[in-house]
Design a protein around this motif. Structure first.
Motif, mmCIF file in Angstrom:
data_model
loop_
_atom_site.group_PDB
_atom_site.id
_atom_site.type_symbol
_atom_site.label_atom_id
_atom_site.label_comp_id
_atom_site.label_asym_id
_atom_site.label_seq_id
_atom_site.Cartn_x
_atom_site.Cartn_y
_atom_site.Cartn_z
ATOM 1 N N ARG A 179 0.808 -1.209 0.000
ATOM 2 C CA ARG A 179 0.000 0.000 0.000
ATOM 3 C C ARG A 179 0.845 1.265 0.000
ATOM 4 N NH1 ARG A 179 -4.711 0.437 -1.914
ATOM 5 N NH2 ARG A 179 -5.167 -1.570 -1.005
ATOM 6 N N VAL A 180 2.098 1.197 0.440
ATOM 7 C CA VAL A 180 2.920 2.405 0.473
ATOM 8 C C VAL A 180 3.213 2.923 -0.931
ATOM 9 C CG1 VAL A 180 3.995 1.743 2.637
ATOM 10 C CG2 VAL A 180 5.101 1.115 0.499
ATOM 11 N N SER A 181 3.043 2.091 -1.949
ATOM 12 C CA SER A 181 3.322 2.565 -3.299
ATOM 13 C C SER A 181 2.083 3.170 -3.963
ATOM 14 C CB SER A 181 3.869 1.424 -4.161
ATOM 15 O OG SER A 181 2.894 0.418 -4.334
ATOM 16 N N TRP A 182 0.978 3.274 -3.217
ATOM 17 C CA TRP A 182 -0.177 3.978 -3.771
ATOM 18 C C TRP A 182 0.244 5.406 -4.086
ATOM 19 C CZ3 TRP A 182 -4.833 2.345 -5.266
ATOM 20 C CH2 TRP A 182 -5.786 3.321 -5.574
ATOM 21 N N PRO A 183 -0.091 5.929 -5.253
ATOM 22 C CA PRO A 183 0.474 7.213 -5.685
ATOM 23 C C PRO A 183 0.110 8.377 -4.756
ATOM 24 C CG PRO A 183 -0.603 6.080 -7.490
ATOM 25 C CD PRO A 183 -0.972 5.347 -6.255
ATOM 26 N N GLU A 184 1.095 8.915 -4.092
ATOM 27 C CA GLU A 184 0.873 10.095 -3.264
ATOM 28 C C GLU A 184 0.582 11.321 -4.124
ATOM 29 O OE1 GLU A 184 4.203 10.591 -0.738
ATOM 30 O OE2 GLU A 184 3.922 8.684 0.308
ATOM 31 N N GLN A 185 0.885 11.200 -5.422
ATOM 32 C CA GLN A 185 0.672 12.343 -6.310
ATOM 33 C C GLN A 185 -0.797 12.752 -6.370
ATOM 34 O OE1 GLN A 185 2.429 9.676 -6.906
ATOM 35 N NE2 GLN A 185 4.234 10.045 -8.160
ATOM 36 N N ARG A 186 -1.700 11.829 -6.051
ATOM 37 C CA ARG A 186 -3.116 12.196 -6.046
ATOM 38 C C ARG A 186 -3.368 13.370 -5.104
ATOM 39 N NH1 ARG A 186 -7.237 8.671 -7.219
ATOM 40 N NH2 ARG A 186 -8.178 8.978 -5.175
ATOM 41 N N GLU A 187 -2.543 13.476 -4.060
ATOM 42 C CA GLU A 187 -2.734 14.559 -3.107
ATOM 43 C C GLU A 187 -2.422 15.916 -3.726
ATOM 44 O OE1 GLU A 187 -4.225 14.090 -0.237
ATOM 45 O OE2 GLU A 187 -4.367 12.023 -0.950
ATOM 46 N N GLU A 188 -1.560 15.942 -4.761
ATOM 47 C CA GLU A 188 -1.305 17.206 -5.450
ATOM 48 C C GLU A 188 -2.599 17.738 -6.048
ATOM 49 O OE1 GLU A 188 1.394 18.873 -5.474
ATOM 50 O OE2 GLU A 188 3.026 17.494 -4.970
ATOM 51 N N GLN A 189 -3.417 16.837 -6.610
ATOM 52 C CA GLN A 189 -4.689 17.275 -7.162
ATOM 53 C C GLN A 189 -5.646 17.680 -6.053
ATOM 54 O OE1 GLN A 189 -5.000 15.317 -11.541
ATOM 55 N NE2 GLN A 189 -6.654 15.040 -10.127
ATOM 56 N N ARG A 190 -5.637 16.943 -4.950
ATOM 57 C CA ARG A 190 -6.523 17.302 -3.840
ATOM 58 C C ARG A 190 -6.233 18.724 -3.359
ATOM 59 N NH1 ARG A 190 -9.267 13.853 -0.519
ATOM 60 N NH2 ARG A 190 -7.949 12.118 -1.160
ATOM 61 N N THR A 191 -4.947 19.080 -3.275
ATOM 62 C CA THR A 191 -4.565 20.431 -2.853
ATOM 63 C C THR A 191 -5.065 21.474 -3.840
ATOM 64 O OG1 THR A 191 -2.585 19.589 -1.739
ATOM 65 C CG2 THR A 191 -2.611 21.929 -2.306
ATOM 66 N N ALA A 192 -4.859 21.229 -5.135
ATOM 67 C CA ALA A 192 -5.321 22.180 -6.145
ATOM 68 C C ALA A 192 -6.835 22.331 -6.094
ATOM 69 C CB ALA A 192 -4.885 21.717 -7.537
ATOM 70 N N GLY A 193 -7.541 21.221 -5.906
ATOM 71 C CA GLY A 193 -8.996 21.287 -5.828
ATOM 72 C C GLY A 193 -9.463 22.122 -4.656
ATOM 73 N N TYR A 194 -8.772 22.013 -3.516
ATOM 74 C CA TYR A 194 -9.152 22.776 -2.325
ATOM 75 C C TYR A 194 -8.847 24.268 -2.513
ATOM 76 C CZ TYR A 194 -9.063 24.528 2.448
ATOM 77 O OH TYR A 194 -9.281 25.268 3.579
ATOM 78 N N VAL A 195 -7.653 24.576 -3.014
ATOM 79 C CA VAL A 195 -7.246 25.978 -3.142
ATOM 80 C C VAL A 195 -8.143 26.720 -4.117
ATOM 81 C CG1 VAL A 195 -5.403 27.497 -3.954
ATOM 82 C CG2 VAL A 195 -4.853 25.546 -2.479
ATOM 83 N N TYR A 196 -8.473 26.084 -5.235
ATOM 84 C CA TYR A 196 -9.228 26.773 -6.286
ATOM 85 C C TYR A 196 -10.686 26.339 -6.376
ATOM 86 C CZ TYR A 196 -5.096 29.120 -7.989
ATOM 87 O OH TYR A 196 -4.002 29.940 -8.090
ATOM 88 N N ARG A 197 -11.181 25.609 -5.383
ATOM 89 C CA ARG A 197 -12.598 25.207 -5.335
ATOM 90 C C ARG A 197 -13.005 24.469 -6.614
ATOM 91 N NH1 ARG A 197 -10.382 28.621 -1.559
ATOM 92 N NH2 ARG A 197 -11.909 29.427 -0.079
ATOM 93 N N LEU A 198 -12.176 23.516 -7.011
ATOM 94 C CA LEU A 198 -12.423 22.818 -8.268
ATOM 95 C C LEU A 198 -13.216 21.535 -8.033
ATOM 96 C CD1 LEU A 198 -8.869 23.125 -9.861
ATOM 97 C CD2 LEU A 198 -10.815 24.669 -10.112
ATOM 98 N N HIS A 199 -14.013 21.178 -9.015
ATOM 99 C CA HIS A 199 -14.744 19.910 -8.953
ATOM 100 C C HIS A 199 -13.799 18.778 -9.337
ATOM 101 C CE1 HIS A 199 -18.421 17.519 -8.847
ATOM 102 N NE2 HIS A 199 -17.893 16.837 -9.835
ATOM 103 N N GLU A 200 -13.924 17.640 -8.636
ATOM 104 C CA GLU A 200 -13.065 16.494 -8.899
ATOM 105 C C GLU A 200 -13.908 15.276 -9.276
ATOM 106 O OE1 GLU A 200 -9.528 15.905 -6.242
ATOM 107 O OE2 GLU A 200 -10.654 17.266 -4.958
ATOM 108 N N PHE A 201 -13.468 14.566 -10.296
ATOM 109 C CA PHE A 201 -14.050 13.288 -10.673
ATOM 110 C C PHE A 201 -13.102 12.196 -10.183
ATOM 111 C CE2 PHE A 201 -15.076 16.367 -14.057
ATOM 112 C CZ PHE A 201 -16.459 16.413 -13.915
#
Length: 416
Positions: A179-201
């Motif tokens: 499980r440690v190899s699950w992509p942490e990069q997804r969190e980069e999108q989570r941050t962008a979505g929060y900062v700019y109030r973006l919708h996520e699919f």
């Protein structure tokens, strides 16, 4: 006398009883007692809130630009028709009766940062109605890419979060540490979505109720391509489910995505002046990374990423100690360089200053990075320092034929 007295007493008692019981009768006239508490005056009606602007309807001719990595470039799909972007386009047309035009800007193995450099180069041609960003695997600074988009356009942005199970062999074997190899990069999108109030699919949330963990030994072979780098890319079923999911959710959330009030609380973009050199098919050749540098002596060449393709994209060296020097002096207060890495990248030294006299230059960065996936990947490296009126030099310290040095772009920001 005694009888008359008894009768009088009886009459008196009857009269008292009538006085006591009569007020309880429904016909008894009740006293109207004024309330001692004055009735509060009615509050004036509050002014009506201005109505929120109506969200636009889905256009009859819909243009969508998509930025992403190898999955959006159809990695893992058996054909272009099975790629999620084209599944998405067909499904969206069926749901809306609109004519959908897709502008696919995906580039395999590339982080979000690369696309943020000189973003106006992507704005030639038809104006999109929406930008979709998919960097859930390659990662990078998705927030900076959104900032670059909003610096130059008011087109709405939405995020597509897909998934990977790499390395798949550890998942399939039931390795509890996989499980440690699950992509942490997804969190980069989570941050962008929060900062700019973006919708996520988010595809993971969509699939888990039906498939359980996408990386389980039962689900992985169904959802992912398993012949080359198993678990790194979605397979045909994964691509189809992603495309149909995004189309369905886009229709359902079109009003929210296009609601201007979502942007009201988002931060303003940077006012710094940007200049950059890039390696890409779009934009003016005057800004190509090919024109930015001139190799000093032998050892560097402007090469094709894939032999036989026409798009030359990076300066490359296999010669240790070879230097790549900017043609003209550069000016920046902060800067990012885009460097392509393989599984055995060369170590680079990036400096600003005279090209002679050892010790006369300021070293910004010494860079070595492994990306941990098969093939190559464009990564960003911050150059920590200012460079004004000096040439930029990239030295390949330990390059070799199996340890290539590649410089693929540079983005520079200056205050004022």
């Amino acid at each position: 006398m005694a009888g008359r007295g008894s009768f009088g007493m009886a009459a008196l008692l009857l009269g008292l009883a009538l006085l006591l019981l009569a007020p309880l009768h429904r016909h008894y006239p009740r006293c109207r007692v004024a309330s001692v508490a004055a009735t509060a005056p009615a509050a004036p009606a509050a002014p009506a809130e201005p109505a929120a602007p109506a969200a636009p309807a889905i256009p009859r001719n819909l243009t969508i630009a998509i930025f992403g990595g190898s999955t959006t470039a159809c990695g893992g799909a058996s054909s272009r028709d099975n790629c999620w972007t084209y599944v998405f386009g067909r499904a969206l047309e069926a749901l809306t009766n609109s004519s959908v035009t897709l502008i696919n800007r995906a580039r395999g193995g590339t982080e979000a940062d690369y696309f943020s450099s000189c973003f106006p180069r992507y704005l030639s041609g038809p104006k999109p109605d929406l930008f979709l960003l998919e960097f859930a695997i390659n990662g990078g600074n998705v927030t900076r890419l959104v900032e670059s988009i909003y610096r130059h356009t008011d087109i709405p942005v939405a995020l597509v979060r897909q998934m990977a199970c790499f390395p798949a062999s550890r998942y399939a074997a039931g390795d509890p540490t996989a499980r440690v190899s699950w992509p942490e990069q997804r969190e980069e999108q989570r941050t962008a979505g929060y900062v700019y109030r973006l919708h996520e699919f988010d595809l993971v949330n969509e699939l888990v109720p039906y498939y359980g963990s996408p990386c389980s030994r039962e689900s992985l072979p169904k959802l992912f391509e398993t012949r080359i780098a198993p678990g790194q890319h979605l397979g045909d079923l994964g691509h189809r489910l992603l495309g149909e999911f995004v189309a369905r959710e886009l229709v359902r959330n079109w009003g929210a995505i296009n609601n201007a009030s979502r942007r009201a609380g988002a931060p303003a973009g940077s006012t710094e002046r940007e200049s950059c050199f890039y390696a890409d098919e779009g934009g003016s050749s005057a800004n190509s990374i090919e024109t930015a540098f001139a190799p000093e002596g032998e050892g560097w060449a402007f090469v094709e990423k894939v032999p036989g393709r026409k798009d030359k994209i990076c300066w490359q060296s296999a010669v240790p100690g070879s230097r790549l020097v900017s043609v003209a002096p550069v000016n920046f207060d902060r800067s990012t360089m885009y460097l392509e890495y393989s599984n055995r990248p060369a170590k680079l030294r990036v400096s600003c200053g005279p090209n002679a006299a050892p010790g006369g230059s300021e070293t910004f960065s010494e860079i070595t990075a492994l990306h941990g996936m098969n093939g190559t990947m464009v990564k960003s490296a911050s150059l920590n320092g200012q460079c004004h009126g000096q040439r930029l030099t990239v030295e390949a310290l330990d390059a070799a034929p199996d340890r290539l040095a590649r410089v693929c772009g540079i983005s520079m920001f200056a205050s004022g």
